[in-house]
Design an enzyme around this catalytic site. Structure first.
Site, PDB file in Angstrom:
ATOM      1  N   ARG A   1      -5.746   4.186  15.054  1.00 26.30           N
ATOM      2  CA  ARG A   1      -6.641   3.466  14.141  1.00 26.30           C
ATOM      3  C   ARG A   1      -6.830   2.027  14.600  1.00 26.30           C
ATOM      4  O   ARG A   1      -5.898   1.372  15.051  1.00 26.30           O
ATOM      5  CB  ARG A   1      -6.072   3.461  12.728  1.00 26.30           C
ATOM      6  CG  ARG A   1      -6.898   2.524  11.833  1.00 26.30           C
ATOM      7  CD  ARG A   1      -6.747   2.774  10.396  1.00 26.30           C
ATOM      8  NE  ARG A   1      -5.386   2.571   9.947  1.00 26.30           N
ATOM      9  CZ  ARG A   1      -5.014   2.813   8.716  1.00 26.30           C
ATOM     10  NH1 ARG A   1      -5.886   3.277   7.845  1.00 26.30           N
ATOM     11  NH2 ARG A   1      -3.773   2.612   8.371  1.00 26.30           N
TER      12      ARG A   1
ATOM     13  N   ARG B   1       5.814   4.634   4.591  1.00 27.77           N
ATOM     14  CA  ARG B   1       4.666   4.695   3.671  1.00 27.77           C
ATOM     15  C   ARG B   1       4.446   6.119   3.168  1.00 27.77           C
ATOM     16  O   ARG B   1       4.066   6.309   2.011  1.00 27.77           O
ATOM     17  CB  ARG B   1       3.404   4.173   4.365  1.00 27.77           C
ATOM     18  CG  ARG B   1       3.410   2.654   4.519  1.00 27.77           C
ATOM     19  CD  ARG B   1       2.447   2.171   5.584  1.00 27.77           C
ATOM     20  NE  ARG B   1       1.063   2.497   5.310  1.00 27.77           N
ATOM     21  CZ  ARG B   1       0.115   2.556   6.242  1.00 27.77           C
ATOM     22  NH1 ARG B   1       0.409   2.316   7.505  1.00 27.77           N
ATOM     23  NH2 ARG B   1      -1.116   2.844   5.916  1.00 27.77           N
TER      24      ARG B   1
ATOM     25  N   ARG C   1      -3.260  -2.396  12.716  1.00 27.49           N
ATOM     26  CA  ARG C   1      -2.639  -2.977  11.525  1.00 27.49           C
ATOM     27  C   ARG C   1      -1.129  -3.103  11.697  1.00 27.49           C
ATOM     28  O   ARG C   1      -0.494  -2.247  12.292  1.00 27.49           O
ATOM     29  CB  ARG C   1      -2.951  -2.117  10.296  1.00 27.49           C
ATOM     30  CG  ARG C   1      -4.205  -2.552   9.600  1.00 27.49           C
ATOM     31  CD  ARG C   1      -4.674  -1.590   8.533  1.00 27.49           C
ATOM     32  NE  ARG C   1      -3.637  -1.075   7.655  1.00 27.49           N
ATOM     33  CZ  ARG C   1      -3.878  -0.227   6.667  1.00 27.49           C
ATOM     34  NH1 ARG C   1      -5.106   0.200   6.439  1.00 27.49           N
ATOM     35  NH2 ARG C   1      -2.899   0.209   5.920  1.00 27.49           N
TER      36      ARG C   1
ATOM     37  N   ARG D   1      -1.974   3.750  -7.459  1.00 32.54           N
ATOM     38  CA  ARG D   1      -1.013   4.505  -6.657  1.00 32.54           C
ATOM     39  C   ARG D   1       0.362   4.566  -7.280  1.00 32.54           C
ATOM     40  O   ARG D   1       1.316   4.973  -6.617  1.00 32.54           O
ATOM     41  CB  ARG D   1      -0.973   4.075  -5.193  1.00 32.54           C
ATOM     42  CG  ARG D   1      -0.707   2.697  -4.926  1.00 32.54           C
ATOM     43  CD  ARG D   1      -1.168   2.161  -3.607  1.00 32.54           C
ATOM     44  NE  ARG D   1      -0.835   2.715  -2.355  1.00 32.54           N
ATOM     45  CZ  ARG D   1      -1.668   2.608  -1.293  1.00 32.54           C
ATOM     46  NH1 ARG D   1      -2.843   2.065  -1.418  1.00 32.54           N
ATOM     47  NH2 ARG D   1      -1.280   3.044  -0.148  1.00 32.54           N
TER      48      ARG D   1
ATOM     49  N   LYS E   1      -9.066   8.028   3.251  1.00 33.97           N
ATOM     50  CA  LYS E   1      -9.627   7.517   1.996  1.00 33.97           C
ATOM     51  C   LYS E   1     -10.669   6.444   2.269  1.00 33.97           C
ATOM     52  O   LYS E   1     -11.767   6.469   1.725  1.00 33.97           O
ATOM     53  CB  LYS E   1      -8.519   6.913   1.113  1.00 33.97           C
ATOM     54  CG  LYS E   1      -7.432   7.880   0.714  1.00 33.97           C
ATOM     55  CD  LYS E   1      -6.406   7.222  -0.199  1.00 33.97           C
ATOM     56  CE  LYS E   1      -5.626   6.072   0.439  1.00 33.97           C
ATOM     57  NZ  LYS E   1      -4.763   6.487   1.566  1.00 33.97           N
TER      58      LYS E   1
HETATM   59  P1  AP5 Z   1      -8.508   5.736   7.041  1.00 36.09           P
HETATM   60  O1  AP5 Z   1      -9.835   6.076   6.449  1.00 36.09           O
HETATM   61  O2  AP5 Z   1      -8.249   4.349   7.462  1.00 36.09           O
HETATM   62  O3  AP5 Z   1      -7.350   6.271   6.070  1.00 36.09           O
HETATM   63  P2  AP5 Z   1      -6.824   5.712   4.687  1.00 36.09           P
HETATM   64  O4  AP5 Z   1      -6.538   6.923   3.838  1.00 36.09           O
HETATM   65  O5  AP5 Z   1      -7.732   4.689   4.129  1.00 36.09           O
HETATM   66  O6  AP5 Z   1      -5.455   5.130   5.174  1.00 36.09           O
HETATM   67  P3  AP5 Z   1      -4.744   3.737   4.850  1.00 36.09           P
HETATM   68  O7  AP5 Z   1      -3.655   3.566   5.845  1.00 36.09           O
HETATM   69  O8  AP5 Z   1      -5.749   2.659   4.685  1.00 36.09           O
HETATM   70  O9  AP5 Z   1      -4.130   4.087   3.489  1.00 36.09           O
HETATM   71  P4  AP5 Z   1      -2.986   3.363   2.847  1.00 36.09           P
HETATM   72  O10 AP5 Z   1      -3.103   3.957   1.518  1.00 36.09           O
HETATM   73  O11 AP5 Z   1      -1.672   3.500   3.480  1.00 36.09           O
HETATM   74  O12 AP5 Z   1      -3.341   1.827   3.088  1.00 36.09           O
HETATM   75  P5  AP5 Z   1      -3.969   0.742   2.121  1.00 36.09           P
HETATM   76  O13 AP5 Z   1      -4.774  -0.182   2.945  1.00 36.09           O
HETATM   77  O14 AP5 Z   1      -4.554   1.372   0.936  1.00 36.09           O
HETATM   78  O15 AP5 Z   1      -8.265   6.753   8.260  1.00 36.09           O
HETATM   79  C1  AP5 Z   1      -7.099   6.637   9.068  1.00 36.09           C
HETATM   80  C2  AP5 Z   1      -7.463   6.823  10.551  1.00 36.09           C
HETATM   81  O16 AP5 Z   1      -7.856   8.177  10.768  1.00 36.09           O
HETATM   82  C3  AP5 Z   1      -8.651   5.979  11.013  1.00 36.09           C
HETATM   83  O17 AP5 Z   1      -8.446   5.577  12.324  1.00 36.09           O
HETATM   84  C4  AP5 Z   1      -9.859   6.926  10.895  1.00 36.09           C
HETATM   85  O18 AP5 Z   1     -10.892   6.579  11.808  1.00 36.09           O
HETATM   86  C5  AP5 Z   1      -9.222   8.255  11.214  1.00 36.09           C
HETATM   87  N1  AP5 Z   1      -9.805   9.380  10.467  1.00 36.09           N
HETATM   88  C6  AP5 Z   1     -10.244   9.362   9.165  1.00 36.09           C
HETATM   89  N2  AP5 Z   1     -10.695  10.576   8.802  1.00 36.09           N
HETATM   90  C7  AP5 Z   1     -10.510  11.385   9.892  1.00 36.09           C
HETATM   91  C8  AP5 Z   1     -10.777  12.769  10.152  1.00 36.09           C
HETATM   92  N3  AP5 Z   1     -11.324  13.575   9.207  1.00 36.09           N
HETATM   93  N4  AP5 Z   1     -10.450  13.260  11.374  1.00 36.09           N
HETATM   94  C9  AP5 Z   1      -9.915  12.450  12.336  1.00 36.09           C
HETATM   95  N5  AP5 Z   1      -9.656  11.125  12.169  1.00 36.09           N
HETATM   96  C10 AP5 Z   1      -9.941  10.618  10.947  1.00 36.09           C
HETATM   97  O19 AP5 Z   1      -2.635  -0.010   1.670  1.00 36.09           O
HETATM   98  C11 AP5 Z   1      -1.855  -0.737   2.585  1.00 36.09           C
HETATM   99  C12 AP5 Z   1      -0.687  -1.353   1.858  1.00 36.09           C
HETATM  100  O20 AP5 Z   1      -1.161  -2.261   0.840  1.00 36.09           O
HETATM  101  C13 AP5 Z   1       0.210  -0.367   1.095  1.00 36.09           C
HETATM  102  O21 AP5 Z   1       1.196   0.179   1.941  1.00 36.09           O
HETATM  103  C14 AP5 Z   1       0.789  -1.296   0.028  1.00 36.09           C
HETATM  104  O22 AP5 Z   1       1.823  -2.097   0.550  1.00 36.09           O
HETATM  105  C15 AP5 Z   1      -0.374  -2.191  -0.316  1.00 36.09           C
HETATM  106  N6  AP5 Z   1      -1.184  -1.678  -1.421  1.00 36.09           N
HETATM  107  C16 AP5 Z   1      -2.500  -1.309  -1.380  1.00 36.09           C
HETATM  108  N7  AP5 Z   1      -2.917  -0.877  -2.564  1.00 36.09           N
HETATM  109  C17 AP5 Z   1      -1.848  -0.974  -3.407  1.00 36.09           C
HETATM  110  C18 AP5 Z   1      -1.641  -0.653  -4.782  1.00 36.09           C
HETATM  111  N8  AP5 Z   1      -2.621  -0.133  -5.539  1.00 36.09           N
HETATM  112  N9  AP5 Z   1      -0.418  -0.874  -5.306  1.00 36.09           N
HETATM  113  C19 AP5 Z   1       0.586  -1.397  -4.556  1.00 36.09           C
HETATM  114  N10 AP5 Z   1       0.456  -1.696  -3.247  1.00 36.09           N
HETATM  115  C20 AP5 Z   1      -0.752  -1.487  -2.677  1.00 36.09           C
HETATM  116 MG    MG Z   2      -7.549   2.594   3.834  1.00 38.06          MG
END
Ligand code: AP5
Ligand code: MG
Ligand code: ZN
Length: 214
Positions: free
Chosen positions: A127, A171, A160, A88, A13
């Site tokens: 990552r 997660r 992270r 989410r 994402k």
């Molecule tokens: P990346 O682009 O980083 O993936 P992502 O979908 O953004 O994954 P996240 O881990 O950031 O999502 P998340 O939803 O768990 O975390 P968030 O920060 O939102 O890609 C992942 C890896 O793969 C990278 O190394 C990239 O280079 C690689 N990659 C990407 N595309 C690829 C491809 N096509 N092929 C190969 N490799 C690829 O949330 C973290 C925490 O914050 C949550 O757990 C929660 O506690 C809290 N939080 C955040 N938002 C909320 C909310 N709205 N409500 C409640 N809690 C929240």
């Molecule tokens: Mg992300």
């Protein structure tokens, strides 16, 4: 253009949202990045959020919804935005819909980046994240020019805290329970589109451009 990124943790994402934001000149708004910046700066919000994030749990809606509604009300968001990691939960989606309805606006596209769980755990260990600007790298699939250093801002890259395998599994469970129902929610709203997130990063982005238009 108002866009939501949906998809499991690690689906890509953030990787895609950054490129969408650059191409269409709209801000990339990631709740995860906002929480991580608050943790880094030692704010009250950061302290509260960290206790949930480190366990792989969602931060409570009451700490999240107002923050996003405020953010999308800022001047740089008048022409749209790409929301990454919000909503989410169904209550978050309802809070967003209500805020948009009040201004006669709606989400144009909810993009589901589809990646099976079996691919995710492998991705996460490789990552590397920049706490300076939120950029994301992968040691194998998207390496920075200089190991351990952000191409964009020069800050140090880190693994992270929530990317440990056992936390990733948690997660994923939280995603299936609380976030996946949003696919039906945005399908009913007529905004749902899907891309195959197992392809190369550039191919996924080309598929997104085909949907959003040049
Ligand atoms: P990346 O682009 O980083 O993936 P992502 O979908 O953004 O994954 P996240 O881990 O950031 O999502 P998340 O939803 O768990 O975390 P968030 O920060 O939102 O890609 C992942 C890896 O793969 C990278 O190394 C990239 O280079 C690689 N990659 C990407 N595309 C690829 C491809 N096509 N092929 C190969 N490799 C690829 O949330 C973290 C925490 O914050 C949550 O757990 C929660 O506690 C809290 N939080 C955040 N938002 C909320 C909310 N709205 N409500 C409640 N809690 C929240
Ligand atoms: Mg992300
Ligand atoms: Zn950076």
């Amino acid at each position: 253009m108002k866009i939501i990124m949906l998809g499991a943790p690690g689906a890509g994402k953030g990787t895609q949202a950054k490129q969408i934001a650059a191409k269409y000149s709209i801000p990339h708004i990631s709740t995860g990045d906002i929480f991580r910046a608050n943790i880094k700066n030692g704010t009250e919000l950061g302290k509260k959020a960290k206790s949930y994030m480190d366990q792989g749990l969602l931060v409570p809606d009451e700490l999240t919804c107002d923050l996003v509604v405020d953010r999308i009300s800022q001047a740089d968001a008048v022409n749209g935005y790409v929301l990454d990691g919000f909503p989410r939960t169904i209550p978050q989606a309802e809070a967003l819909t209500n805020a948009l309805n009040a201004r006669n606006e709606k989400i144009d596209y909810a993009i589901n980046v589809e990646v099976p769980d079996s691919n995710i755990v492998n991705r996460m260990g490789g990552r590397r994240a920049c706490l300076g600007c939120g950029a994301t790298y992968h040691v194998e699939f998207n390496a920075p020019k200089k190991e351990g250093v952000c191409d964009a801002c020069g800050a140090e890259l880190v693994l992270r805290d929530d990317d440990k395998p056992e936390t990733v599994q948690k997660r994923l469970n939280v995603y299936h329970d609380q976030t996946q129902p949003l696919i039906e929610y945005y399908s009913k709203a007529g905004a749902m589109v899907e891309v195959d997130g197992t392809q190369d990063i550039d191919v996924v982005f080309q598929d997104i451009i085909k949907i959003l238009g040049e």
